[in-house]
Design a protein around this motif. Structure first.
Motif, mmCIF file in Angstrom:
data_model
loop_
_atom_site.group_PDB
_atom_site.id
_atom_site.type_symbol
_atom_site.label_atom_id
_atom_site.label_comp_id
_atom_site.label_asym_id
_atom_site.label_seq_id
_atom_site.Cartn_x
_atom_site.Cartn_y
_atom_site.Cartn_z
ATOM 1 N N ILE A 213 48.073 31.499 42.307
ATOM 2 C CA ILE A 213 47.986 32.602 43.276
ATOM 3 C C ILE A 213 49.186 33.543 43.165
ATOM 4 C CG2 ILE A 213 48.028 33.144 45.744
ATOM 5 C CD1 ILE A 213 46.369 30.626 46.204
ATOM 6 N N ALA A 214 50.369 32.969 43.012
ATOM 7 C CA ALA A 214 51.586 33.775 43.047
ATOM 8 C C ALA A 214 51.898 34.484 41.738
ATOM 9 C CB ALA A 214 52.769 32.891 43.449
ATOM 10 N N HIS A 215 51.482 33.914 40.599
ATOM 11 C CA HIS A 215 51.975 34.422 39.325
ATOM 12 C C HIS A 215 50.923 34.869 38.313
ATOM 13 C CE1 HIS A 215 55.837 32.995 40.689
ATOM 14 N NE2 HIS A 215 55.407 31.748 40.759
ATOM 15 N N SER A 216 49.701 34.396 38.431
ATOM 16 C CA SER A 216 48.754 34.622 37.331
ATOM 17 C C SER A 216 48.000 35.946 37.403
ATOM 18 C CB SER A 216 47.736 33.476 37.296
ATOM 19 O OG SER A 216 46.843 33.576 38.393
ATOM 20 N N HIS A 217 47.946 36.562 38.589
ATOM 21 C CA HIS A 217 47.137 37.767 38.810
ATOM 22 C C HIS A 217 45.652 37.482 38.526
ATOM 23 C CE1 HIS A 217 50.842 40.007 39.199
ATOM 24 N NE2 HIS A 217 51.219 39.632 37.995
ATOM 25 N N ALA A 218 45.238 36.246 38.760
ATOM 26 C CA ALA A 218 43.850 35.859 38.486
ATOM 27 C C ALA A 218 42.947 36.217 39.659
ATOM 28 C CB ALA A 218 43.769 34.353 38.211
ATOM 29 N N ASP A 219 41.664 36.447 39.355
ATOM 30 C CA ASP A 219 40.680 36.614 40.417
ATOM 31 C C ASP A 219 39.623 35.504 40.353
ATOM 32 O OD1 ASP A 219 39.113 37.266 38.250
ATOM 33 O OD2 ASP A 219 38.930 39.392 38.750
ATOM 34 N N SER A 237 42.328 25.701 36.271
ATOM 35 C CA SER A 237 42.230 26.808 35.305
ATOM 36 C C SER A 237 42.138 28.139 36.030
ATOM 37 C CB SER A 237 40.998 26.631 34.403
ATOM 38 O OG SER A 237 41.029 25.390 33.737
ATOM 39 N N ASP A 238 42.663 29.184 35.410
ATOM 40 C CA ASP A 238 42.545 30.528 35.957
ATOM 41 C C ASP A 238 42.234 31.512 34.840
ATOM 42 O OD1 ASP A 238 45.015 32.038 34.934
ATOM 43 O OD2 ASP A 238 45.964 30.271 35.830
ATOM 44 N N ASN A 239 41.833 32.714 35.211
ATOM 45 C CA ASN A 239 41.530 33.760 34.230
ATOM 46 C C ASN A 239 42.573 34.871 34.287
ATOM 47 O OD1 ASN A 239 40.879 34.907 36.687
ATOM 48 N ND2 ASN A 239 39.076 36.001 35.911
ATOM 49 N N GLY A 240 43.822 34.475 34.567
ATOM 50 C CA GLY A 240 44.888 35.456 34.749
ATOM 51 C C GLY A 240 45.489 35.978 33.461
ATOM 52 N N ALA A 287 49.915 21.975 29.740
ATOM 53 C CA ALA A 287 49.364 23.309 29.993
ATOM 54 C C ALA A 287 48.947 23.953 28.686
ATOM 55 C CB ALA A 287 50.389 24.185 30.705
ATOM 56 N N GLU A 288 47.838 24.667 28.736
ATOM 57 C CA GLU A 288 47.367 25.479 27.617
ATOM 58 C C GLU A 288 47.123 26.887 28.142
ATOM 59 O OE1 GLU A 288 43.899 23.708 25.980
ATOM 60 O OE2 GLU A 288 44.927 21.895 25.271
ATOM 61 N N SER A 289 47.429 27.878 27.325
ATOM 62 C CA SER A 289 47.275 29.242 27.806
ATOM 63 C C SER A 289 47.068 30.213 26.660
ATOM 64 C CB SER A 289 48.513 29.665 28.611
ATOM 65 O OG SER A 289 48.330 30.940 29.195
ATOM 66 N N THR A 290 46.295 31.238 26.940
ATOM 67 C CA THR A 290 46.105 32.350 26.021
ATOM 68 C C THR A 290 46.388 33.636 26.788
ATOM 69 O OG1 THR A 290 44.387 31.151 24.811
ATOM 70 C CG2 THR A 290 44.503 33.540 24.488
ATOM 71 N N GLN A 291 47.328 34.420 26.300
ATOM 72 C CA GLN A 291 47.683 35.640 27.011
ATOM 73 C C GLN A 291 46.473 36.565 27.128
ATOM 74 O OE1 GLN A 291 51.506 36.681 24.877
ATOM 75 N NE2 GLN A 291 52.165 36.974 26.997
ATOM 76 N N GLU A 293 43.850 35.903 28.814
ATOM 77 C CA GLU A 293 42.628 35.150 29.095
ATOM 78 C C GLU A 293 42.798 34.109 30.199
ATOM 79 O OE1 GLU A 293 40.871 33.504 25.621
ATOM 80 O OE2 GLU A 293 41.016 35.366 24.456
ATOM 81 N N GLY A 294 43.997 33.549 30.347
ATOM 82 C CA GLY A 294 44.203 32.592 31.418
ATOM 83 C C GLY A 294 44.948 31.349 30.992
#
Length: 305
Positions: A213-219, A237-240, A287-291, A293-294
């Motif tokens: 909520i605070a950092h990802s800018h995900a919806d 998981s998020d889509n941020g 953690a796994e992440s793709t800039q 994409e989330g």
């Protein structure tokens, strides 16, 4: 008779010579130990005593070496803690004093009548949000201090993880809706019994969700719980905006903050607290992440026997 006497004298000479050499070697080692201990007293802990296993002074030399290694490890830990505390004080100066000053400014403006009507209501609402942000920061800070103190203890017991997880997530649904974050929660009906500290488990999930909520800018956020071999697996998981590769390698470090495309709000302690709590309950977190994409955080906890 003379031959026997000669042999006896020779043996005695050899024995005396051997004893002399041994004593000489021991004296040398004692001198080295004394010099080394003096160096350690002056702050140099890199020296070690060299000794062969069969030598008389070997047990003492090895014991002193072990004490030095232990001393150096403790000193290193102390220095790291000292550096962390310095960083915390710097962080406190910025992350507490600055919003507190702003909060007081909004309240003073409303109290003195500098703003009225709708503007006054907006000022009070802004002050309220900043007060909650400040409380959240302080709560995390106290959690971290408590976790790294000698007084921290866990109450690990066999709990039913599915119902516990469901009860934790229920409180987040109004927040998702308020912030217009689409959510998908996949919790099975089948019970899973796991050895956990319920409060620590709640803190872990809350920290991961708050991080989204605070950092990802995900919806959009997805949370699932499933069985994986002899463990339960929880995915958040998020889509941020995602996390860069270099940042991803360090996100569980104390006070580390990602600074590319992510909010600077926060203490930099939330994920570190989650990581420490997971390890104390014999679990793992990754953690796994793709800039663009989330990000996906994965928790694993072994099932109870």
């Amino acid at each position: 008779m003379e031959l026997v006497l000669y042999i006896s004298i020779t043996a005695a000479v050899i024995s005396i010579l051997t004893s002399y050499l041994i004593v000489r070697r021991v004296r040398k080692q004692v001198t080295e130990m004394s010099d080394m201990l003096a160096d350690i007293k002056n702050g140099n802990g890199n020296r070690r005593i060299l000794s062969e296993v069969h030598e008389i002074a070997a047990p003492l030399a090895f014991e002193i070496n072990e004490i030095i290694v232990s001393y150096e490890n403790r000193l290193s830990t102390f220095r790291q803690a000292e550096e962390t505390n310095k960083q915390l004080m710097t962080s406190l100066s910025h992350d507490v004093r600055t919003p507190l000053t702003t909060l007081i400014g909004y309240l003073d403006a409303a109290h003195k009548g500098i703003v009225t009507g709708k503007d006054k209501e907006d000022y009070i609402e802004t002050a309220r949000r900043k007060a909650h942000d400040l409380k959240e920061y302080i709560d995390v800070l106290f959690d971290w201090f408590k976790l790294n103190s000698n007084e921290f203890v866990m109450s690990i017991d066999t709990v039913e993880a599915v119902e516990l997880t469901r009860n934790i997530l229920i409180d987040w649904i109004p927040i998702f809706e308020d912030k217009q974050i689409e959510y998908h929660i996949d919790i099975p009906e089948q019970p899973f019994r796991v050895k956990l500290d319920p409060d620590a488990y709640m803190r872990i999930l809350n920290n991961l969700i708050q991080n989204v909520i605070a950092h990802s800018h995900a919806d959009k956020i997805e949370i699932s719980l499933s069985r994986q071999n002899k463990a339960i697996r929880i995915l958040v998981s998020d889509n941020g905006v995602g996390i860069g590769k270099k940042d991803l390698e360090r996100i569980f470090e104390r006070l580390y903050k990602c600074d590319k495309g992510r909010s600077e709000k926060g203490s930099g302690l939330g994920l570190s607290i989650a990581h420490q709590l997971v390890e104390k309950m014999n679990g793992t977190i990754s953690a796994e992440s793709t800039q663009g994409e989330g990000t996906t955080f994965s928790l694993l906890f072994p099932l109870a026997d």
